[in-house]
Write an enzyme that holds these catalytic residues in place. Sequence first.
Site, PDB file in Angstrom:
ATOM      1  N   GLU A 129       0.837  -1.303  -0.102  1.00 13.44           N
ATOM      2  CA  GLU A 129      -0.082   0.067   0.027  1.00 13.44           C
ATOM      3  C   GLU A 129       0.786   1.155  -0.027  1.00 13.44           C
ATOM      4  O   GLU A 129       1.368   1.703   1.137  1.00 13.44           O
ATOM      5  CB  GLU A 129      -0.907  -0.015   1.136  1.00 13.44           C
ATOM      6  CG  GLU A 129      -1.933  -1.311   1.414  1.00 13.44           C
ATOM      7  CD  GLU A 129      -2.971  -0.979   0.533  1.00 13.44           C
ATOM      8  OE1 GLU A 129      -3.312   0.158  -0.039  1.00 13.44           O
ATOM      9  OE2 GLU A 129      -3.702  -2.037  -0.068  1.00 13.44           O
TER      10      GLU A 129
ATOM     11  N   CYS B 208      -2.281   9.886   2.334  1.00 17.69           N
ATOM     12  CA  CYS B 208      -1.572   9.065   1.127  1.00 17.69           C
ATOM     13  C   CYS B 208      -2.540   9.254  -0.130  1.00 17.69           C
ATOM     14  O   CYS B 208      -2.259   9.429  -1.211  1.00 17.69           O
ATOM     15  CB  CYS B 208      -1.299   7.640   1.241  1.00 17.69           C
ATOM     16  SG  CYS B 208      -2.688   6.639   1.633  1.00 17.69           S
TER      17      CYS B 208
HETATM   18  P1  NAD Z   1       8.347   4.683   4.714  1.00 21.42           P
HETATM   19  O1  NAD Z   1       8.243   3.944   3.630  1.00 21.42           O
HETATM   20  O2  NAD Z   1       9.375   5.498   5.297  1.00 21.42           O
HETATM   21  O3  NAD Z   1       7.926   3.752   6.120  1.00 21.42           O
HETATM   22  C1  NAD Z   1       7.062   2.847   6.003  1.00 21.42           C
HETATM   23  C2  NAD Z   1       7.429   1.762   7.136  1.00 21.42           C
HETATM   24  O4  NAD Z   1       8.788   1.085   6.583  1.00 21.42           O
HETATM   25  C3  NAD Z   1       7.899   2.165   8.578  1.00 21.42           C
HETATM   26  O5  NAD Z   1       7.242   1.192   9.520  1.00 21.42           O
HETATM   27  C4  NAD Z   1       9.402   2.258   8.496  1.00 21.42           C
HETATM   28  O6  NAD Z   1      10.026   1.941   9.638  1.00 21.42           O
HETATM   29  C5  NAD Z   1       9.597   1.061   7.535  1.00 21.42           C
HETATM   30  N1  NAD Z   1      10.946   1.205   6.794  1.00 21.42           N
HETATM   31  C6  NAD Z   1      11.345   2.696   6.496  1.00 21.42           C
HETATM   32  N2  NAD Z   1      12.782   2.542   5.798  1.00 21.42           N
HETATM   33  C7  NAD Z   1      13.027   1.101   5.603  1.00 21.42           C
HETATM   34  C8  NAD Z   1      14.033   0.376   5.010  1.00 21.42           C
HETATM   35  N3  NAD Z   1      15.004   1.013   4.564  1.00 21.42           N
HETATM   36  N4  NAD Z   1      13.874  -0.798   5.279  1.00 21.42           N
HETATM   37  C9  NAD Z   1      12.916  -1.605   5.964  1.00 21.42           C
HETATM   38  N5  NAD Z   1      11.709  -0.878   6.535  1.00 21.42           N
HETATM   39  C10 NAD Z   1      11.774   0.641   6.329  1.00 21.42           C
HETATM   40  O7  NAD Z   1       6.828   5.609   4.561  1.00 21.42           O
HETATM   41  P2  NAD Z   1       6.462   6.578   5.662  1.00 21.42           P
HETATM   42  O8  NAD Z   1       7.028   7.897   5.628  1.00 21.42           O
HETATM   43  O9  NAD Z   1       6.069   6.093   7.119  1.00 21.42           O
HETATM   44  O10 NAD Z   1       4.858   7.123   5.041  1.00 21.42           O
HETATM   45  C11 NAD Z   1       4.695   7.953   3.892  1.00 21.42           C
HETATM   46  C12 NAD Z   1       4.530   7.137   2.715  1.00 21.42           C
HETATM   47  O11 NAD Z   1       3.758   6.001   2.920  1.00 21.42           O
HETATM   48  C13 NAD Z   1       4.017   7.865   1.682  1.00 21.42           C
HETATM   49  O12 NAD Z   1       4.442   7.656   0.417  1.00 21.42           O
HETATM   50  C14 NAD Z   1       2.509   7.898   1.654  1.00 21.42           C
HETATM   51  O13 NAD Z   1       1.800   7.922   0.545  1.00 21.42           O
HETATM   52  C15 NAD Z   1       2.530   6.106   2.070  1.00 21.42           C
HETATM   53  N6  NAD Z   1       1.278   5.887   2.664  1.00 21.42           N
HETATM   54  C16 NAD Z   1       0.436   5.050   1.913  1.00 21.42           C
HETATM   55  C17 NAD Z   1      -0.672   4.523   2.505  1.00 21.42           C
HETATM   56  C18 NAD Z   1      -1.630   3.806   1.721  1.00 21.42           C
HETATM   57  O14 NAD Z   1      -2.497   3.346   2.387  1.00 21.42           O
HETATM   58  N7  NAD Z   1      -1.468   3.347   0.510  1.00 21.42           N
HETATM   59  C19 NAD Z   1      -1.065   5.323   3.726  1.00 21.42           C
HETATM   60  C20 NAD Z   1      -0.096   5.947   4.375  1.00 21.42           C
HETATM   61  C21 NAD Z   1       0.872   6.300   3.591  1.00 21.42           C
END
Ligand code: NAD
Length: 465
Positions: A221, A255
């Site tokens: 997602e 998002c």
């Molecule tokens: P992110 O990808 O930085 O983090 C998401 C999760 O991944 C966190 O739990 C984090 O700890 C983990 N993570 C981060 N870097 C990692 C790595 N290198 N290796 C493994 N795990 C890692 O995203 P965010 O900043 O938490 O959220 C923002 C993004 O999420 C935006 O792009 C937004 O559009 C998207 N988002 C999507 C939805 C949806 O339902 N489609 C909902 C909310 C947010």
Amino acid sequence: MNNTSDNIQPFKQEVKKTLKAQRQFYDTNATKSIAFRIDQLKKLKEILKKNESNLHKAIYEDLKKSEFDNLTTEILPIYSEIDYTIKNLKKWAKPKRVKTNLLNIPSKSYIISEPLGTSLIISAWNFPYNLAFIPLVGAIAAGNTSILKPSEMAPATSAIMAQLINDNFPSDYLNVIQGGIPETSALLKQRFDKIFFTGSPQVGKIINQASAPHLTDVTLELGGKNPAIFTQDCALNIGVKRMVASKFLNAGQVCIAPDYVLVQKSIKEKFLARVISEINKQNYSIENGNFVQLINDKNFDRVVSLIDSQKVFYGGNYIKDTRFIEPTILTDITIDDAVMQEEIFGPILPVIEYDTIDEAFAIIRKIDKPLSAYLFSNNKTIKKRFLNEISFGNGAINDCIMQFTNHHLPFGGVGNSGTGSYHGKFSFDCFSHQKAILSKSTWIEPNLKYYEHTDAKMKIIKKLF
Ligand code: NAD
């Protein structure tokens, strides 16, 4: 909570132990009983209800989100998802009879939804409860065990989710593991039967790679740049009202928020005046409970860097100490501006003017497939073309973001904005495998497929196919 590279080793052992215990518990078949699943869903709701005030406090600490916003965008949607799932679970879990093809008669054919097994749910910080617990409802409903890894960027909500789940459920069934990149990387080294990830497309790619060695079923997602198109004949006042409410909810950290607007040039002036009037009416502020702070300094600096002072039409002010950025409109934007190079995830609205609808569509197509797209129009042909010609995960006509609240619709992205979907029955399916069964009777066995292969047999076989 966060482990450095020095002490990640014990963490890895702990993860291994928890996952092994979950696999053993799963193998007892306890999670397969529908009564068990319903009990767990009821228990989850009870725990959340009892702890609402603590949930409010934690989210206020992380984001300065008000009780009103916490209830309407996080807690009530979770209750609604739980209630709807409990009501329908028996029906969803029942084996589905399907027709049998001529070749296999006499026999019965059916599909069994079996749980995938041990699941890992990795969630984002912007709606920390909603994005962690709604997938968890699906995992429980489908009969899985789960490890939930909330975002470390919202530490207070992550901590309370860990406390509520880990104090109330056995860790061999449900467990919250907190942490950032090292911890998530350690989790991803393990073999899960399902990974459900919410986050950025960049990290989505890491999840896909990590799941490849185990060929784990993955739902991603993700996010993207969501367009909102306003056509010449749109219902402007109500359209702008809805768009503004969606854009500045959670200070744009949504998002599915409209990321940028494409407005037909003949209505641009009127459109901008309406947007300003709506922003003023809403009087966005943390004190009014209708705005939040940016999640951390890094994101605050990133969003501020996207404000091109030459193109500020409205707003543009910010306060570093409180991580507050006021609702900001940028005009005269082209696809080459910095603000168009990444998902904004903040309260900045770039406005691009277009002449023909083909021009607007061409701009959308130049950018990766968005998670959501919105059209404000009363033109039948344009509506049809929008649905037919633009690829996006989910969307709305004459509104924004409300599609998320309808659990009869699958919620997910496409291409760069994600794979798979959830909500309602789609969540149940997302955490299930559709096991296909042909159950043959034994009272007859036609000789057709056996040697010797005659022309007469072939004639019948051709007919049966
Ligand atoms: P992110 O990808 O930085 O983090 C998401 C999760 O991944 C966190 O739990 C984090 O700890 C983990 N993570 C981060 N870097 C990692 C790595 N290198 N290796 C493994 N795990 C890692 O995203 P965010 O900043 O938490 O959220 C923002 C993004 O999420 C935006 O792009 C937004 O559009 C998207 N988002 C999507 C939805 C949806 O339902 N489609 C909902 C909310 C947010």
